[in-house]
Write a protein that holds these residues in place. Structure first.
Motif, PDB file in Angstrom:
ATOM      1  N   ASP A  56      40.159  92.573 -31.932  1.00  0.00           N
ATOM      2  CA  ASP A  56      39.881  92.135 -30.567  1.00  0.00           C
ATOM      3  C   ASP A  56      40.510  90.774 -30.303  1.00  0.00           C
ATOM      4  O   ASP A  56      41.074  90.531 -29.210  1.00  0.00           O
ATOM      5  CB  ASP A  56      38.371  92.064 -30.323  1.00  0.00           C
ATOM      6  N   ALA A  57      40.440  89.912 -31.285  1.00  0.00           N
ATOM      7  CA  ALA A  57      41.019  88.579 -31.106  1.00  0.00           C
ATOM      8  C   ALA A  57      42.536  88.662 -30.990  1.00  0.00           C
ATOM      9  O   ALA A  57      43.148  87.957 -30.180  1.00  0.00           O
ATOM     10  CB  ALA A  57      40.625  87.676 -32.281  1.00  0.00           C
ATOM     11  N   GLU A  58      43.141  89.547 -31.799  1.00  0.00           N
ATOM     12  CA  GLU A  58      44.595  89.701 -31.718  1.00  0.00           C
ATOM     13  C   GLU A  58      45.016  90.282 -30.372  1.00  0.00           C
ATOM     14  O   GLU A  58      46.014  89.842 -29.764  1.00  0.00           O
ATOM     15  CB  GLU A  58      45.061  90.612 -32.854  1.00  0.00           C
ATOM     16  N   ALA A  59      44.277  91.270 -29.857  1.00  0.00           N
ATOM     17  CA  ALA A  59      44.597  91.854 -28.548  1.00  0.00           C
ATOM     18  C   ALA A  59      44.453  90.823 -27.435  1.00  0.00           C
ATOM     19  O   ALA A  59      45.285  90.747 -26.507  1.00  0.00           O
ATOM     20  CB  ALA A  59      43.686  93.052 -28.284  1.00  0.00           C
ATOM     21  N   SER A  60      43.431  90.002 -27.494  1.00  0.00           N
ATOM     22  CA  SER A  60      43.223  88.967 -26.479  1.00  0.00           C
ATOM     23  C   SER A  60      44.355  87.948 -26.509  1.00  0.00           C
ATOM     24  O   SER A  60      44.821  87.469 -25.460  1.00  0.00           O
ATOM     25  CB  SER A  60      41.880  88.268 -26.704  1.00  0.00           C
ATOM     26  N   ARG A  61      44.821  87.616 -27.711  1.00  0.00           N
ATOM     27  CA  ARG A  61      45.928  86.650 -27.806  1.00  0.00           C
ATOM     28  C   ARG A  61      47.216  87.239 -27.231  1.00  0.00           C
ATOM     29  O   ARG A  61      47.975  86.547 -26.521  1.00  0.00           O
ATOM     30  CB  ARG A  61      46.122  86.239 -29.265  1.00  0.00           C
ATOM     31  N   GLU A  62      47.489  88.518 -27.559  1.00  0.00           N
ATOM     32  CA  GLU A  62      48.695  89.143 -27.021  1.00  0.00           C
ATOM     33  C   GLU A  62      48.643  89.203 -25.490  1.00  0.00           C
ATOM     34  O   GLU A  62      49.659  88.970 -24.808  1.00  0.00           O
ATOM     35  CB  GLU A  62      48.851  90.550 -27.602  1.00  0.00           C
ATOM     36  N   LYS A  63      47.476  89.528 -24.918  1.00  0.00           N
ATOM     37  CA  LYS A  63      47.335  89.584 -23.461  1.00  0.00           C
ATOM     38  C   LYS A  63      47.582  88.213 -22.850  1.00  0.00           C
ATOM     39  O   LYS A  63      48.286  88.086 -21.824  1.00  0.00           O
ATOM     40  CB  LYS A  63      45.940  90.076 -23.101  1.00  0.00           C
ATOM     41  N   TYR A  64      47.046  87.195 -23.471  1.00  0.00           N
ATOM     42  CA  TYR A  64      47.240  85.839 -22.947  1.00  0.00           C
ATOM     43  C   TYR A  64      48.701  85.446 -23.030  1.00  0.00           C
ATOM     44  O   TYR A  64      49.255  84.842 -22.086  1.00  0.00           O
ATOM     45  CB  TYR A  64      46.365  84.857 -23.725  1.00  0.00           C
ATOM     46  N   ASP A  65      49.330  85.774 -24.152  1.00  0.00           N
ATOM     47  CA  ASP A  65      50.743  85.409 -24.309  1.00  0.00           C
ATOM     48  C   ASP A  65      51.602  86.095 -23.236  1.00  0.00           C
ATOM     49  O   ASP A  65      52.543  85.487 -22.687  1.00  0.00           O
ATOM     50  CB  ASP A  65      51.244  85.786 -25.706  1.00  0.00           C
ATOM     51  N   ARG A  66      51.309  87.397 -22.898  1.00  0.00           N
ATOM     52  CA  ARG A  66      52.083  88.100 -21.891  1.00  0.00           C
ATOM     53  C   ARG A  66      51.886  87.462 -20.516  1.00  0.00           C
ATOM     54  O   ARG A  66      52.838  87.264 -19.755  1.00  0.00           O
ATOM     55  CB  ARG A  66      51.680  89.580 -21.842  1.00  0.00           C
ATOM     56  N   ALA A  91      42.220  84.868 -19.077  1.00  0.00           N
ATOM     57  CA  ALA A  91      42.805  85.390 -20.321  1.00  0.00           C
ATOM     58  C   ALA A  91      42.666  84.377 -21.453  1.00  0.00           C
ATOM     59  O   ALA A  91      42.399  84.739 -22.615  1.00  0.00           O
ATOM     60  CB  ALA A  91      44.271  85.737 -20.090  1.00  0.00           C
ATOM     61  N   SER A  92      42.832  83.108 -21.134  1.00  0.00           N
ATOM     62  CA  SER A  92      42.685  82.062 -22.151  1.00  0.00           C
ATOM     63  C   SER A  92      41.235  82.002 -22.660  1.00  0.00           C
ATOM     64  O   SER A  92      40.996  81.890 -23.873  1.00  0.00           O
ATOM     65  CB  SER A  92      43.092  80.714 -21.565  1.00  0.00           C
ATOM     66  N   SER A  93      40.281  82.102 -21.759  1.00  0.00           N
ATOM     67  CA  SER A  93      38.875  82.072 -22.159  1.00  0.00           C
ATOM     68  C   SER A  93      38.515  83.286 -23.011  1.00  0.00           C
ATOM     69  O   SER A  93      37.784  83.174 -24.016  1.00  0.00           O
ATOM     70  CB  SER A  93      37.972  82.042 -20.915  1.00  0.00           C
ATOM     71  N   GLN A  94      39.045  84.441 -22.607  1.00  0.00           N
ATOM     72  CA  GLN A  94      38.783  85.650 -23.374  1.00  0.00           C
ATOM     73  C   GLN A  94      39.356  85.561 -24.779  1.00  0.00           C
ATOM     74  O   GLN A  94      38.743  85.985 -25.758  1.00  0.00           O
ATOM     75  CB  GLN A  94      39.374  86.864 -22.638  1.00  0.00           C
ATOM     76  N   MET A  95      40.546  84.987 -24.901  1.00  0.00           N
ATOM     77  CA  MET A  95      41.176  84.832 -26.211  1.00  0.00           C
ATOM     78  C   MET A  95      40.336  83.912 -27.104  1.00  0.00           C
ATOM     79  O   MET A  95      40.097  84.218 -28.275  1.00  0.00           O
ATOM     80  CB  MET A  95      42.582  84.257 -26.041  1.00  0.00           C
ATOM     81  N   LYS A  96      39.865  82.794 -26.580  1.00  0.00           N
ATOM     82  CA  LYS A  96      39.083  81.854 -27.373  1.00  0.00           C
ATOM     83  C   LYS A  96      37.746  82.467 -27.800  1.00  0.00           C
ATOM     84  O   LYS A  96      37.279  82.264 -28.925  1.00  0.00           O
ATOM     85  CB  LYS A  96      38.848  80.582 -26.583  1.00  0.00           C
ATOM     86  N   SER A 128      37.135  85.659 -28.285  1.00  0.00           N
ATOM     87  CA  SER A 128      37.409  86.671 -29.315  1.00  0.00           C
ATOM     88  C   SER A 128      37.689  86.017 -30.659  1.00  0.00           C
ATOM     89  O   SER A 128      37.249  86.498 -31.718  1.00  0.00           O
ATOM     90  CB  SER A 128      38.593  87.543 -28.886  1.00  0.00           C
ATOM     91  N   GLU A 129      38.422  84.907 -30.635  1.00  0.00           N
ATOM     92  CA  GLU A 129      38.705  84.210 -31.891  1.00  0.00           C
ATOM     93  C   GLU A 129      37.417  83.622 -32.495  1.00  0.00           C
ATOM     94  O   GLU A 129      37.239  83.649 -33.722  1.00  0.00           O
ATOM     95  CB  GLU A 129      39.719  83.104 -31.642  1.00  0.00           C
ATOM     96  N   ALA A 130      36.537  83.107 -31.655  1.00  0.00           N
ATOM     97  CA  ALA A 130      35.271  82.568 -32.149  1.00  0.00           C
ATOM     98  C   ALA A 130      34.402  83.674 -32.760  1.00  0.00           C
ATOM     99  O   ALA A 130      33.756  83.477 -33.801  1.00  0.00           O
ATOM    100  CB  ALA A 130      34.520  81.886 -31.015  1.00  0.00           C
ATOM    101  N   LYS A 131      34.417  84.849 -32.110  1.00  0.00           N
ATOM    102  CA  LYS A 131      33.653  85.965 -32.648  1.00  0.00           C
ATOM    103  C   LYS A 131      34.205  86.416 -33.991  1.00  0.00           C
ATOM    104  O   LYS A 131      33.431  86.715 -34.922  1.00  0.00           O
ATOM    105  CB  LYS A 131      33.679  87.122 -31.651  1.00  0.00           C
ATOM    106  N   ALA A 132      35.526  86.444 -34.094  1.00  0.00           N
ATOM    107  CA  ALA A 132      36.147  86.818 -35.370  1.00  0.00           C
ATOM    108  C   ALA A 132      35.786  85.815 -36.468  1.00  0.00           C
ATOM    109  O   ALA A 132      35.532  86.187 -37.624  1.00  0.00           O
ATOM    110  CB  ALA A 132      37.661  86.921 -35.201  1.00  0.00           C
TER     111      ALA A 132
END
Length: 358
Positions: free
Chosen positions: A114-124, A143-148, A150-154
């Motif tokens: 999930d964290a990797e998918a959120s990062r890819e979405k933010y990067d796009r 998208a930035s908030s979602q990425m952070k 997801s990374e915190a959850k991971a």
């Protein structure tokens, strides 16, 4: 009748003697003896040392308990085993913890994805935002908030995996120091749990390469012990072997028996010394210290206290005392006494406060 004058003459002499001034002698009279015998309180310099009992205890001792519930899978030591620090002693098993680790790993892998998918979405979105008007700033912020998040959850799932892995590590019990196993209380297959006061440990480990000789100093001697001088001691089980060593440490506090504990470190070079052995320890005393001595038979001991009967102007004064060193004919005492006081010898508890001693 010619013999009558000869018969009357002895009778006349007898009556004449009885009629004189002589009195009969009282043969029962005896010389009056003193009511009590007395001894004297003396003041003498303390002996250069005092003999006190000591006992050996291990330098280190630990009861080994598991940190988690489990079944004993393997035991690698038994009573009498010599072990080294870090050596594996026991392996436990807990199948439910293996399942917890697998579940934690699965959640961590999902969180990573999930964290990797959120990062890819933010990067796009970030790349697309380079074209003016193609991406709104609000979407990029979301998208930035979602990425952070997801990374915190991971990261949280990773910590959970490490926590479960640490708990699994508790299924292996290692020796905390070099020593000998003196007691083993379980067998393979036994269910064990974290211990509390009164519970039986899995193993008991003692370090007996160096031991502590503990001596309890009575309160009345605490300020008279010379902590800087070496002490000598002899173990009851090893008569004739006199050892010397320095006092290693003192408690600097009185225990429940109004005694201060001191310790002497003793090297167990050839393994002869065992925990629990008793010793007679000669403790050096400070020079110049004096003590009061009374005859041994002047002390009255009852269930409530120990005391001597002092003569104060012919009256009995009961003085409570504490006993110190004992000699052949005298005992060191602590109490409200001074040198040259008179005390009753072979006194008994029949003598009461204020009784006439004359």
């Amino acid at each position: 009748m010619k013999n009558r004058p000869y018969i009357l003459m002895p009778l006349i002499a007898l009556f004449a003697a009885c009629g004189g001034n002589q009195k009969p002698v009282d043969l029962t009279a005896q010389t009056k003896q003193a009511k009590y015998q007395f001894g004297t309180v003396s003041e003498k310099a303390l002996s250069s040392s005092a003999r006190l009992p000591g006992q050996l205890v291990p330098f280190n001792e630990v009861n080994l308990f598991p940190k988690v519930n489990g079944f004993v899978k393997q035991l690698f030591v038994d009573r009498g085993s010599i072990v080294k620090k870090g050596q594996l002693l026991v392996i436990l098993e807990a199948p439910e913890m293996e399942s917890q680790l697998e579940a934690a790993n699965s959640q961590y892998v999902q969180a990573q994805a999930d964290a990797e998918a959120s990062r890819e979405k933010y990067d796009r979105l970030k790349e697309a935002a380079k074209e003016p008007g193609s991406v709104s700033p609000l979407d990029l912020d979301d998208a930035s908030s979602q990425m952070k998040a997801s990374e915190a959850k991971a990261q949280a799932q990773h910590s959970n995996v490490e926590a479960v892995r640490t708990m699994l590590g508790y299924l292996r019990i290692y020796a905390p120091f070099d020593g000998m196993i003196i007691q083993r209380n379980v067998s393979p297959g036994a269910l064990v749990a974290p211990g509390k006061t009164g519970d039986q440990p899995i193993l008991i480990l003692q370090d007996i390469s160096k031991m502590r000789l503990t001596v309890d100093i009575p309160e009345d001697y605490v300020d008279k012990v010379d902590l800087t001088q070496p002490v000598s001691f002899t173990f009851n089980a090893l008569p004739g072997q006199v050892e010397t060593a320095k006092i290693s440490r003192s408690a600097n506090s009185l225990g429940t028996m109004q005694q201060e504990a001191i310790e002497i470190d003793v090297l167990n070079k050839n393994g002869q010394l065992k925990p629990g052995m008793y010793a007679e320890v000669r403790i050096p005393m400070l020079s110049g210290a004096k003590s009061l001595l009374v005859p041994n038979n002047a002390i009255v001991r009852s269930t409530e206290h120990e005391y001597v009967v002092k003569d104060s102007s012919g009256r009995a004064v009961l003085v409570n005392i504490k006993e110190g060193l004992v000699n052949n004919d005298s005992t060191e005492v602590f109490g409200d006494l001074k040198a040259n006081d008179k005390v009753v010898i072979r006194a008994s508890d029949e003598i009461k406060q204020g009784d006439d001693l004359q």
